[in-house]
Write a protein that holds these residues in place. Structure first.
Motif, PDB file in Angstrom:
ATOM      1  N   MET A  33      36.107  29.012   9.855  1.00  0.00           N
ATOM      2  CA  MET A  33      35.289  29.738  10.833  1.00  0.00           C
ATOM      3  C   MET A  33      35.483  29.136  12.224  1.00  0.00           C
ATOM      4  N   ILE A  34      35.519  27.823  12.297  1.00  0.00           N
ATOM      5  CA  ILE A  34      35.714  27.156  13.582  1.00  0.00           C
ATOM      6  C   ILE A  34      37.099  27.478  14.132  1.00  0.00           C
ATOM      7  N   ALA A  35      38.115  27.443  13.270  1.00  0.00           N
ATOM      8  CA  ALA A  35      39.471  27.770  13.703  1.00  0.00           C
ATOM      9  C   ALA A  35      39.555  29.216  14.181  1.00  0.00           C
ATOM     10  N   MET A  36      38.867  30.130  13.509  1.00  0.00           N
ATOM     11  CA  MET A  36      38.874  31.530  13.922  1.00  0.00           C
ATOM     12  C   MET A  36      38.188  31.690  15.277  1.00  0.00           C
ATOM     13  N   PHE A  37      37.120  30.936  15.517  1.00  0.00           N
ATOM     14  CA  PHE A  37      36.433  30.979  16.802  1.00  0.00           C
ATOM     15  C   PHE A  37      37.351  30.474  17.911  1.00  0.00           C
ATOM     16  N   ILE A  38      38.066  29.394  17.643  1.00  0.00           N
ATOM     17  CA  ILE A  38      39.025  28.872  18.624  1.00  0.00           C
ATOM     18  C   ILE A  38      40.119  29.907  18.885  1.00  0.00           C
ATOM     19  N   ALA A  39      40.590  30.561  17.830  1.00  0.00           N
ATOM     20  CA  ALA A  39      41.603  31.608  17.977  1.00  0.00           C
ATOM     21  C   ALA A  39      41.071  32.736  18.856  1.00  0.00           C
ATOM     22  N   LEU A  40      39.815  33.122  18.649  1.00  0.00           N
ATOM     23  CA  LEU A  40      39.198  34.158  19.472  1.00  0.00           C
ATOM     24  C   LEU A  40      39.188  33.751  20.940  1.00  0.00           C
ATOM     25  N   LEU A  41      38.761  32.523  21.216  1.00  0.00           N
ATOM     26  CA  LEU A  41      38.718  32.049  22.602  1.00  0.00           C
ATOM     27  C   LEU A  41      40.111  32.059  23.227  1.00  0.00           C
ATOM     28  N   GLU A  42      41.117  31.633  22.457  1.00  0.00           N
ATOM     29  CA  GLU A  42      42.483  31.625  22.973  1.00  0.00           C
ATOM     30  C   GLU A  42      42.973  33.033  23.279  1.00  0.00           C
ATOM     31  N   LEU A  43      42.715  33.971  22.387  1.00  0.00           N
ATOM     32  CA  LEU A  43      43.167  35.346  22.594  1.00  0.00           C
ATOM     33  C   LEU A  43      42.488  35.999  23.797  1.00  0.00           C
ATOM     34  N   VAL A  44      41.227  35.691  24.005  1.00  0.00           N
ATOM     35  CA  VAL A  44      40.518  36.206  25.186  1.00  0.00           C
ATOM     36  C   VAL A  44      41.124  35.581  26.448  1.00  0.00           C
ATOM     37  N   ARG A  45      41.365  34.277  26.407  1.00  0.00           N
ATOM     38  CA  ARG A  45      41.949  33.582  27.568  1.00  0.00           C
ATOM     39  C   ARG A  45      43.322  34.140  27.910  1.00  0.00           C
ATOM     40  N   PRO A 100      40.957  42.058  35.229  1.00  0.00           N
ATOM     41  CA  PRO A 100      39.500  42.051  35.119  1.00  0.00           C
ATOM     42  C   PRO A 100      39.041  40.929  34.190  1.00  0.00           C
ATOM     43  N   ASP A 101      37.801  40.522  34.401  1.00  0.00           N
ATOM     44  CA  ASP A 101      37.223  39.480  33.551  1.00  0.00           C
ATOM     45  C   ASP A 101      37.151  39.977  32.117  1.00  0.00           C
ATOM     46  N   ALA A 102      37.876  39.306  31.215  1.00  0.00           N
ATOM     47  CA  ALA A 102      37.951  39.745  29.823  1.00  0.00           C
ATOM     48  C   ALA A 102      36.611  39.633  29.109  1.00  0.00           C
ATOM     49  N   LEU A 103      35.725  38.813  29.622  1.00  0.00           N
ATOM     50  CA  LEU A 103      34.451  38.609  28.940  1.00  0.00           C
ATOM     51  C   LEU A 103      33.398  39.626  29.347  1.00  0.00           C
ATOM     52  N   ASP A 104      33.640  40.387  30.413  1.00  0.00           N
ATOM     53  CA  ASP A 104      32.706  41.426  30.853  1.00  0.00           C
ATOM     54  C   ASP A 104      31.254  40.963  30.834  1.00  0.00           C
ATOM     55  N   GLY A 105      30.965  39.861  31.490  1.00  0.00           N
ATOM     56  CA  GLY A 105      29.598  39.391  31.603  1.00  0.00           C
ATOM     57  C   GLY A 105      29.126  38.503  30.468  1.00  0.00           C
ATOM     58  N   ILE A 106      29.949  38.324  29.464  1.00  0.00           N
ATOM     59  CA  ILE A 106      29.583  37.432  28.355  1.00  0.00           C
ATOM     60  C   ILE A 106      30.099  36.045  28.697  1.00  0.00           C
ATOM     61  N   GLY A 107      29.194  35.100  28.785  1.00  0.00           N
ATOM     62  CA  GLY A 107      29.572  33.742  29.132  1.00  0.00           C
ATOM     63  C   GLY A 107      29.891  32.898  27.909  1.00  0.00           C
ATOM     64  N   TRP A 158      28.476  30.209  26.911  1.00  0.00           N
ATOM     65  CA  TRP A 158      27.292  29.774  26.164  1.00  0.00           C
ATOM     66  C   TRP A 158      26.775  30.875  25.246  1.00  0.00           C
ATOM     67  N   GLU A 159      26.897  32.132  25.683  1.00  0.00           N
ATOM     68  CA  GLU A 159      26.493  33.244  24.822  1.00  0.00           C
ATOM     69  C   GLU A 159      27.408  33.326  23.594  1.00  0.00           C
ATOM     70  N   LEU A 160      28.701  33.098  23.806  1.00  0.00           N
ATOM     71  CA  LEU A 160      29.630  33.073  22.670  1.00  0.00           C
ATOM     72  C   LEU A 160      29.306  31.940  21.703  1.00  0.00           C
ATOM     73  N   ILE A 161      29.021  30.777  22.262  1.00  0.00           N
ATOM     74  CA  ILE A 161      28.678  29.630  21.416  1.00  0.00           C
ATOM     75  C   ILE A 161      27.389  29.901  20.654  1.00  0.00           C
ATOM     76  N   ASP A 162      26.396  30.497  21.320  1.00  0.00           N
ATOM     77  CA  ASP A 162      25.142  30.846  20.638  1.00  0.00           C
ATOM     78  C   ASP A 162      25.387  31.830  19.498  1.00  0.00           C
ATOM     79  N   ALA A 163      26.226  32.844  19.753  1.00  0.00           N
ATOM     80  CA  ALA A 163      26.537  33.828  18.705  1.00  0.00           C
ATOM     81  C   ALA A 163      27.258  33.164  17.542  1.00  0.00           C
ATOM     82  N   PHE A 164      28.185  32.269  17.844  1.00  0.00           N
ATOM     83  CA  PHE A 164      28.921  31.575  16.790  1.00  0.00           C
ATOM     84  C   PHE A 164      27.996  30.658  15.993  1.00  0.00           C
ATOM     85  N   THR A 165      27.098  29.973  16.670  1.00  0.00           N
ATOM     86  CA  THR A 165      26.129  29.108  15.992  1.00  0.00           C
ATOM     87  C   THR A 165      25.269  29.925  15.033  1.00  0.00           C
TER      88      THR A 165
END
Length: 90
Positions: free
Chosen positions: A72-84, A2-9, A11-18
């Protein structure tokens, strides 16, 4: 799988991180490129530890232990990798 993002794109992740970055008091962004002190794998391990110990966590919580914006940026990248990799779901 299943899509790990469940409807979260992305850009929404980038907006939340910003938003999290703008609310931090870690000072202005650096204007120099520096060598990373810790590999992303360590941040992935940190993030997995947070989720394992606390279960479901708020997005901003994963950045609470970061001392500088680079972390913070490294943690965000880690999050993206773990989701992927399918290790975390959002």
């Amino acid at each position: 799988m299943p899509d790990a993002l469940d409807g979260i794109g992305l850009w929404e992740l980038i907006d939340a991180f910003t938003k999290v970055l703008s609310e931090t008091s870690l000072g202005p962004p650096q204007t120099q490129v520096l060598e990373r002190q810790r590999p992303i794998q360590e941040f992935r391990g940190d993030l997995l530890s947070i989720v394992t110990s606390e279960g479901r966590v708020e997005f901003s919580r994963i950045f609470a232990g970061c001392q500088v914006r680079d972390e913070m940026i490294a943690m965000f990248i880690a999050l993206l990798e773990l989701v992927r990799l399918g290790r975390l779901c959002l």
